[in-house]
Design an enzyme around this catalytic site. Structure first.
Site, PDB file in Angstrom:
ATOM      1  N   ARG A  80       1.298  -7.109   1.803  1.00  0.00           N
ATOM      2  CA  ARG A  80       0.777  -6.568   0.658  1.00  0.00           C
ATOM      3  C   ARG A  80       1.919  -6.799  -0.828  1.00  0.00           C
ATOM      4  O   ARG A  80       1.825  -6.532  -1.679  1.00  0.00           O
ATOM      5  CB  ARG A  80       0.231  -5.370   0.485  1.00  0.00           C
ATOM      6  CG  ARG A  80      -1.120  -5.199   0.608  1.00  0.00           C
ATOM      7  CD  ARG A  80      -1.633  -3.714   0.764  1.00  0.00           C
ATOM      8  NE  ARG A  80      -3.058  -3.377   0.067  1.00  0.00           N
ATOM      9  CZ  ARG A  80      -4.065  -3.189   0.814  1.00  0.00           C
ATOM     10  NH1 ARG A  80      -4.121  -3.220   2.108  1.00  0.00           N
ATOM     11  NH2 ARG A  80      -5.025  -2.940   0.257  1.00  0.00           N
ATOM     12  N   ARG A 102     -19.311   0.953  -2.045  1.00  0.00           N
ATOM     13  CA  ARG A 102     -18.857   0.804  -0.650  1.00  0.00           C
ATOM     14  C   ARG A 102     -19.304   1.922   0.037  1.00  0.00           C
ATOM     15  O   ARG A 102     -18.768   3.161  -0.379  1.00  0.00           O
ATOM     16  CB  ARG A 102     -17.600   0.297  -0.271  1.00  0.00           C
ATOM     17  CG  ARG A 102     -17.218   0.363   1.019  1.00  0.00           C
ATOM     18  CD  ARG A 102     -15.676  -0.498   1.248  1.00  0.00           C
ATOM     19  NE  ARG A 102     -14.941  -0.128   0.654  1.00  0.00           N
ATOM     20  CZ  ARG A 102     -13.394  -0.825   0.763  1.00  0.00           C
ATOM     21  NH1 ARG A 102     -13.446  -1.781   1.342  1.00  0.00           N
ATOM     22  NH2 ARG A 102     -12.642  -0.264   0.127  1.00  0.00           N
ATOM     23  N   ARG A 146     -15.235   6.451   0.602  1.00  0.00           N
ATOM     24  CA  ARG A 146     -13.954   6.771   0.611  1.00  0.00           C
ATOM     25  C   ARG A 146     -13.341   7.594  -0.794  1.00  0.00           C
ATOM     26  O   ARG A 146     -13.731   7.124  -1.774  1.00  0.00           O
ATOM     27  CB  ARG A 146     -13.042   5.283   0.984  1.00  0.00           C
ATOM     28  CG  ARG A 146     -12.956   4.909   2.383  1.00  0.00           C
ATOM     29  CD  ARG A 146     -12.426   3.592   2.445  1.00  0.00           C
ATOM     30  NE  ARG A 146     -11.202   3.156   1.662  1.00  0.00           N
ATOM     31  CZ  ARG A 146     -10.827   2.065   1.903  1.00  0.00           C
ATOM     32  NH1 ARG A 146     -11.292   0.889   2.640  1.00  0.00           N
ATOM     33  NH2 ARG A 146      -9.820   1.517   0.911  1.00  0.00           N
ATOM     34  N   ARG A 152      -6.108   0.203  -7.921  1.00  0.00           N
ATOM     35  CA  ARG A 152      -5.507  -0.680  -6.826  1.00  0.00           C
ATOM     36  C   ARG A 152      -5.776  -1.988  -6.901  1.00  0.00           C
ATOM     37  O   ARG A 152      -4.745  -2.793  -6.484  1.00  0.00           O
ATOM     38  CB  ARG A 152      -6.426  -0.174  -5.660  1.00  0.00           C
ATOM     39  CG  ARG A 152      -6.547   1.315  -4.856  1.00  0.00           C
ATOM     40  CD  ARG A 152      -7.531   1.645  -4.025  1.00  0.00           C
ATOM     41  NE  ARG A 152      -8.015   0.996  -3.093  1.00  0.00           N
ATOM     42  CZ  ARG A 152      -9.401   0.831  -2.621  1.00  0.00           C
ATOM     43  NH1 ARG A 152     -10.245   1.490  -3.571  1.00  0.00           N
ATOM     44  NH2 ARG A 152      -9.765  -0.086  -1.673  1.00  0.00           N
TER      45      ARG A 152
HETATM   46  P1  ADP Z   1      -8.899  -2.198   0.850  1.00  0.00           P
HETATM   47  O1  ADP Z   1      -9.229  -3.071   2.033  1.00  0.00           O
HETATM   48  O2  ADP Z   1      -9.803  -1.673  -0.002  1.00  0.00           O
HETATM   49  O3  ADP Z   1      -7.918  -3.068   0.010  1.00  0.00           O
HETATM   50  P2  ADP Z   1      -7.193  -0.801   2.530  1.00  0.00           P
HETATM   51  O4  ADP Z   1      -8.102   0.113   3.489  1.00  0.00           O
HETATM   52  O5  ADP Z   1      -6.626  -2.239   3.199  1.00  0.00           O
HETATM   53  O6  ADP Z   1      -8.020  -0.808   1.378  1.00  0.00           O
HETATM   54  O7  ADP Z   1      -5.974   0.236   2.179  1.00  0.00           O
HETATM   55  C1  ADP Z   1      -6.223   1.577   1.637  1.00  0.00           C
HETATM   56  C2  ADP Z   1      -4.957   2.061   1.239  1.00  0.00           C
HETATM   57  O8  ADP Z   1      -3.857   1.929   2.369  1.00  0.00           O
HETATM   58  C3  ADP Z   1      -3.984   1.050   0.143  1.00  0.00           C
HETATM   59  O9  ADP Z   1      -4.398   1.306  -1.090  1.00  0.00           O
HETATM   60  C4  ADP Z   1      -2.663   1.676   0.381  1.00  0.00           C
HETATM   61  O10 ADP Z   1      -2.332   2.684  -0.110  1.00  0.00           O
HETATM   62  C5  ADP Z   1      -2.639   1.738   1.888  1.00  0.00           C
HETATM   63  N1  ADP Z   1      -1.958   0.434   2.708  1.00  0.00           N
HETATM   64  C6  ADP Z   1      -3.001  -0.424   3.377  1.00  0.00           C
HETATM   65  N2  ADP Z   1      -2.215  -1.652   3.696  1.00  0.00           N
HETATM   66  C7  ADP Z   1      -1.084  -1.341   3.050  1.00  0.00           C
HETATM   67  C8  ADP Z   1       0.092  -2.201   3.007  1.00  0.00           C
HETATM   68  N3  ADP Z   1       0.139  -3.339   3.969  1.00  0.00           N
HETATM   69  N4  ADP Z   1       1.156  -1.681   2.519  1.00  0.00           N
HETATM   70  C9  ADP Z   1       1.066  -0.558   1.727  1.00  0.00           C
HETATM   71  N5  ADP Z   1       0.157   0.073   1.700  1.00  0.00           N
HETATM   72  C10 ADP Z   1      -0.794  -0.106   2.351  1.00  0.00           C
HETATM   73  P1  ADP Z   2     -12.168  -5.247   1.933  1.00  0.00           P
HETATM   74  O1  ADP Z   2     -11.957  -4.923   3.387  1.00  0.00           O
HETATM   75  O2  ADP Z   2     -11.530  -6.379   1.257  1.00  0.00           O
HETATM   76  O3  ADP Z   2     -11.719  -4.096   0.919  1.00  0.00           O
HETATM   77  P2  ADP Z   2     -14.993  -4.845   2.553  1.00  0.00           P
HETATM   78  O4  ADP Z   2     -15.211  -5.923   3.684  1.00  0.00           O
HETATM   79  O5  ADP Z   2     -14.809  -3.468   2.920  1.00  0.00           O
HETATM   80  O6  ADP Z   2     -13.511  -5.432   1.760  1.00  0.00           O
HETATM   81  O7  ADP Z   2     -16.146  -5.124   1.634  1.00  0.00           O
HETATM   82  C1  ADP Z   2     -16.233  -4.150   0.385  1.00  0.00           C
HETATM   83  C2  ADP Z   2     -17.575  -4.023  -0.052  1.00  0.00           C
HETATM   84  O8  ADP Z   2     -18.381  -5.081  -0.430  1.00  0.00           O
HETATM   85  C3  ADP Z   2     -18.505  -3.514   1.248  1.00  0.00           C
HETATM   86  O9  ADP Z   2     -19.135  -2.472   0.813  1.00  0.00           O
HETATM   87  C4  ADP Z   2     -19.243  -4.736   1.862  1.00  0.00           C
HETATM   88  O10 ADP Z   2     -20.382  -4.475   2.295  1.00  0.00           O
HETATM   89  C5  ADP Z   2     -19.108  -5.352   0.538  1.00  0.00           C
HETATM   90  N1  ADP Z   2     -19.209  -6.804   0.705  1.00  0.00           N
HETATM   91  C6  ADP Z   2     -18.419  -7.544   1.571  1.00  0.00           C
HETATM   92  N2  ADP Z   2     -18.474  -8.883   1.470  1.00  0.00           N
HETATM   93  C7  ADP Z   2     -19.494  -9.126   0.515  1.00  0.00           C
HETATM   94  C8  ADP Z   2     -19.991 -10.236  -0.067  1.00  0.00           C
HETATM   95  N3  ADP Z   2     -19.577 -11.733   0.458  1.00  0.00           N
HETATM   96  N4  ADP Z   2     -20.990 -10.268  -0.957  1.00  0.00           N
HETATM   97  C9  ADP Z   2     -21.460  -8.579  -1.351  1.00  0.00           C
HETATM   98  N5  ADP Z   2     -20.850  -8.126  -0.747  1.00  0.00           N
HETATM   99  C10 ADP Z   2     -20.038  -7.929   0.133  1.00  0.00           C
END
Ligand code: ADP
Ligand code: ADP
Ligand code: ZN
Length: 210
Positions: free
Chosen positions: A87, A121, A154, A165
């Site tokens: 990241r 989500r 979440r 974010r």
């Molecule tokens: P999303 O998929 O919606 O981006 P994640 O579940 O990957 O969210 O991440 C949630 C939180 O966990 C981030 O906002 C950050 O605080 C922390 N996090 C996840 N991956 C990393 C990373 N590679 N480096 C630093 N913080 C991280």
């Molecule tokens: P990330 O891990 O990158 O944060 P997620 O896979 O958790 O993203 O997806 C974020 C939200 O968007 C979830 O609620 C998921 O069901 C929805 N979502 C994922 N892919 C798509 C898509 N191609 N079109 C519409 N909604 C989606």
């Protein structure tokens, strides 16, 4: 034959988790997600404090903490899909020093769509399955189709924290996209499409690289 080694780059809400599940099923590889690993250890004491403080504010958890999680997970993995790492540039350099990636996939999605996806989500409290109130609703509102447990929102999927974010992504993770952009392993996928269309493009991209 060896299995693919992949990382998915994309803003929060881009679909990394959703598409990781498809990759795991297709290739029988490990899903390494720093977000889930940190959520399961939110109150772990580190010399930088607990992950919770950073996560609830939408900030990045300090590099040494996440680097260690990834290093341990990679040591046990044959093939893998990394979801949410690297990241920032320092994590990208660390990753390159410990493994060779077959593909770095970037999901491109507009900011308006990302916010709609994040605030809508819902996640199963028990098995982690992802839903969206509008785009991918469960059969029964608030209940997981897979295991019958309650769905939760979440803490960091509120509009305010989601916006922070997205800002953190622009500032820290877009430089990672630019860093990999000129390498042979880099592929961009239009993440704004419907999930099965994203999956079709992702499959083609991985097959071409692997
Ligand atoms: P999303 O998929 O919606 O981006 P994640 O579940 O990957 O969210 O991440 C949630 C939180 O966990 C981030 O906002 C950050 O605080 C922390 N996090 C996840 N991956 C990393 C990373 N590679 N480096 C630093 N913080 C991280
Ligand atoms: P990330 O891990 O990158 O944060 P997620 O896979 O958790 O993203 O997806 C974020 C939200 O968007 C979830 O609620 C998921 O069901 C929805 N979502 C994922 N892919 C798509 C898509 N191609 N079109 C519409 N909604 C989606
Ligand atoms: Zn469930």
């Amino acid at each position: 034959m060896s299995k693919p080694k992949l990382t998915l780059l994309g803003a929060p809400g881009a679909g990394k988790g959703t598409q990781s599940s498809n990759l795991v099923e297709e290739y029988d590889i490990d899903h390494i997600t720093t977000g889930d690993a940190l959520r399961n250890n939110k109150d772990m004491e580190t010399e930088y404090g607990t992950p919770r403080e950073y996560m609830e504010a939408g900030e990045l958890v300090p590099d040494p903490v996440v680097d260690e999680i990834v290093e341990a997970a990679l040591a046990d993995a044959d093939g893998f899909v990394l979801d949410g790492y690297p990241r920032n540039l320092s994590q990208a350099e660390h990753l390159e020093s410990i493994t060779d990636l077959d593909a770095v996939v970037y999901f491109e999605v507009s900011e308006d769509e990302l916010l709609t996806r994040l605030t809508g989500r819902r996640v199963c409290d028990n098995c982690g399955t992802n839903y969206h109130v509008e785009y991918n609703p469960p059969e029964e509102e608030g209940i997981c189709d897979e295991c019958g447990s309650d769905l939760i929102q979440r803490d960091d999927d509120t509009e305010e924290t989601a916006k922070e974010r997205l800002r953190v992504f622009e500032e820290n993770t877009m430089p990672v996209v630019e860093y990999f952009e000129d390498t042979d392993s880099f592929v961009t996928v239009d993440g704004e499409q419907a999930p099965d269309e994203v999956w079709a493009d992702l499959c083609d991209a991985v097959e071409a690289q692997f």
